[in-house]
Write a protein that holds these residues in place. Structure first.
Motif, PDB file in Angstrom:
ATOM      1  N   UNK A 148     102.627   9.733  20.322  1.00  0.00           N
ATOM      2  CA  UNK A 148     101.899  10.332  20.488  1.00  0.00           C
ATOM      3  C   UNK A 148     100.579   8.833  21.068  1.00  0.00           C
ATOM      4  N   UNK A 149      99.488   9.725  21.055  1.00  0.00           N
ATOM      5  CA  UNK A 149      97.960   8.985  21.133  1.00  0.00           C
ATOM      6  C   UNK A 149      96.189  10.416  19.869  1.00  0.00           C
ATOM      7  N   UNK A 150      97.947  10.851  19.539  1.00  0.00           N
ATOM      8  CA  UNK A 150      96.730  12.020  19.030  1.00  0.00           C
ATOM      9  C   UNK A 150      95.376  11.625  18.547  1.00  0.00           C
ATOM     10  N   UNK A 151      95.497  10.386  17.572  1.00  0.00           N
ATOM     11  CA  UNK A 151      94.087  10.463  16.382  1.00  0.00           C
ATOM     12  C   UNK A 151      94.393   8.744  16.488  1.00  0.00           C
ATOM     13  N   UNK A 152      95.243   8.021  16.984  1.00  0.00           N
ATOM     14  CA  UNK A 152      94.382   6.356  17.554  1.00  0.00           C
ATOM     15  C   UNK A 152      94.945   5.899  18.580  1.00  0.00           C
ATOM     16  N   UNK A 153      94.078   5.117  19.387  1.00  0.00           N
ATOM     17  CA  UNK A 153      95.072   5.276  20.965  1.00  0.00           C
ATOM     18  C   UNK A 153      94.538   3.312  20.446  1.00  0.00           C
ATOM     19  N   UNK A 154      96.114   2.768  21.541  1.00  0.00           N
ATOM     20  CA  UNK A 154      95.944   1.820  21.081  1.00  0.00           C
ATOM     21  C   UNK A 154      95.494   0.821  22.539  1.00  0.00           C
ATOM     22  N   UNK A 167     104.269   3.224   7.364  1.00  0.00           N
ATOM     23  CA  UNK A 167     104.475   1.779   9.187  1.00  0.00           C
ATOM     24  C   UNK A 167     104.387   2.636   9.832  1.00  0.00           C
ATOM     25  N   UNK A 168     102.760   2.598  10.715  1.00  0.00           N
ATOM     26  CA  UNK A 168     103.024   3.638  11.837  1.00  0.00           C
ATOM     27  C   UNK A 168     102.780   2.416  13.048  1.00  0.00           C
ATOM     28  N   UNK A 169     103.101   3.073  14.188  1.00  0.00           N
ATOM     29  CA  UNK A 169     103.557   2.373  15.695  1.00  0.00           C
ATOM     30  C   UNK A 169     102.699   3.105  16.566  1.00  0.00           C
ATOM     31  N   UNK A 170     102.555   1.840  17.639  1.00  0.00           N
ATOM     32  CA  UNK A 170     101.268   2.574  18.440  1.00  0.00           C
ATOM     33  C   UNK A 170     101.197   2.389  19.367  1.00  0.00           C
ATOM     34  N   UNK A 192     109.562   3.480  11.819  1.00  0.00           N
ATOM     35  CA  UNK A 192     107.594   4.019  11.983  1.00  0.00           C
ATOM     36  C   UNK A 192     107.354   5.331  11.534  1.00  0.00           C
ATOM     37  N   UNK A 193     106.832   5.736  11.928  1.00  0.00           N
ATOM     38  CA  UNK A 193     105.983   7.028  12.337  1.00  0.00           C
ATOM     39  C   UNK A 193     104.617   7.123  13.306  1.00  0.00           C
ATOM     40  N   UNK A 194     105.556   7.857  14.404  1.00  0.00           N
ATOM     41  CA  UNK A 194     103.474   7.891  15.348  1.00  0.00           C
ATOM     42  C   UNK A 194     102.590   8.183  14.775  1.00  0.00           C
ATOM     43  N   UNK A 195     101.821   8.292  15.052  1.00  0.00           N
ATOM     44  CA  UNK A 195     100.376   9.231  14.709  1.00  0.00           C
ATOM     45  C   UNK A 195      99.943  10.419  14.612  1.00  0.00           C
TER      46      UNK A 195
END
Length: 297
Positions: free
Chosen positions: A235-241, A148-151, A215-218
């Motif tokens: 965090x938007x280190x890996x995926x940015x929404x 479960x990932x929250x962006x 949930x976790x951040x990226x």
């Protein structure tokens, strides 16, 4: 089997029984609900196809333009499943409206979720931008033990455009609100990428897995649903929404006229949308992450 938790105004949380995963499941699917997105849906689909999305589940909420033709042409007929979804359903006892978008999400998980490692639930004005890898799957590799990932939203405004500019969204809308974790009402929110075989309940901006809102951040840092809005969760280190909430002014006005996907008072909907627009555009920073990634492919 679906079960519904009733609320007086609307049913916006739907609980489900998780499915067993298919032994050969793989990849990422996107689930979205659309209505009259002909102008930009082709760009949206091409972007996410390049980002490694395996399949698109498109819930059509009564489109009267070429939305479906455009997304199939852009992504390929083999990569798109269209489900007619033009409805407003109510609980037979309380009369509470069942949130049509959440209902679509639940339907997608229950009917298609066992085929995929990941499912994302976003709108046609939201783009998942890979940052740490070539594709979204690359960017998720370090989170293989998570479900479960929250962006967080990165909110983009009109960029001064009265009409849709030539060249599309990614090339032209390059300024956004500087703080994705802004405490202003309606500015900080999330969309989710989850393991569909662990989903136990869904809302638009919060999905429960294994009975938990956590949930976790990226980066893999965990928080409960309310605690996601704390600045340290960002965090938007890996995926940015990227959320292109307004696009041009004429498109913003059409969005307002189209109304909410739930039954709402028209003036209340107008105030809510314009408050968010004014807050988004009050200050801005340049953000070229999506443009640079897309133009390099």
């Amino acid at each position: 089997m679906l079960s519904f938790l009733r609320r007086t105004r609307s049913i916006s949380r739907i609980a489900i029984d998780p499915l067993a995963p298919s032994p050969d499941r793989e990849g990422l699917a996107i689930v979205l609900i659309v209505k009259n997105e002909e102008t930009h849906i082709g760009e949206w689909a091409r972007f996410h196809l390049k980002a490694g999305v395996r399949h698109f589940y498109v819930y059509d909420n009564g489109s009267t333009d070429g939305t479906l033709v455009q997304i199939v042409a852009a992504a390929g007929v083999q990569n798109v499943t269209v489900i007619p979804w033009n409805q407003k359903l109510r609980d037979g006892d309380s009369g509470a409206e069942i949130h049509n978008q959440v209902l679509a999400y639940a339907h997608a998980v229950q009917n298609f979720g066992d085929q995929f490692r990941w499912m994302a639930f976003i709108d046609a004005d939201e783009f998942l931008v890979p940052k740490s890898g070539e594709t979204l799957i690359d960017c998720l590799a370090h989170l293989d033990n998570e479900v479960n990932i929250s962006l967080p939203w990165h909110m983009f405004g009109r960029n001064g455009f009265e009409e849709p500019p030539e060249g599309g969204i990614i090339a032209n809308y390059t300024r956004r609100h500087p703080d994705p974790m802004s405490p202003l009402k309606g500015m900080c929110n999330f969309k989710m990428i989850v393991d569909p075989c662990h989903v136990t309940a869904l809302k638009v901006h919060s999905i429960e897995t294994d009975g938990s809102t956590a949930s976790v951040n990226d980066r893999g840092e965990k928080a409960s649903a309310p605690d996601r809005k704390k600045p340290e969760f960002y965090s938007a280190d890996h995926i940015q929404l990227n959320h292109y909430y307004t696009r041009s002014n004429s498109e913003l006005q059409a969005k307002i006229k189209r109304g909410s996907n739930m039954t709402r008072n028209t003036s209340s909907h107008l105030r809510r949308v314009m408050r968010k627009v004014e807050q988004t555009e009050a200050e801005s920073v340049e953000d070229l992450v999506a443009k640079r990634w897309f133009e390099s492919r």
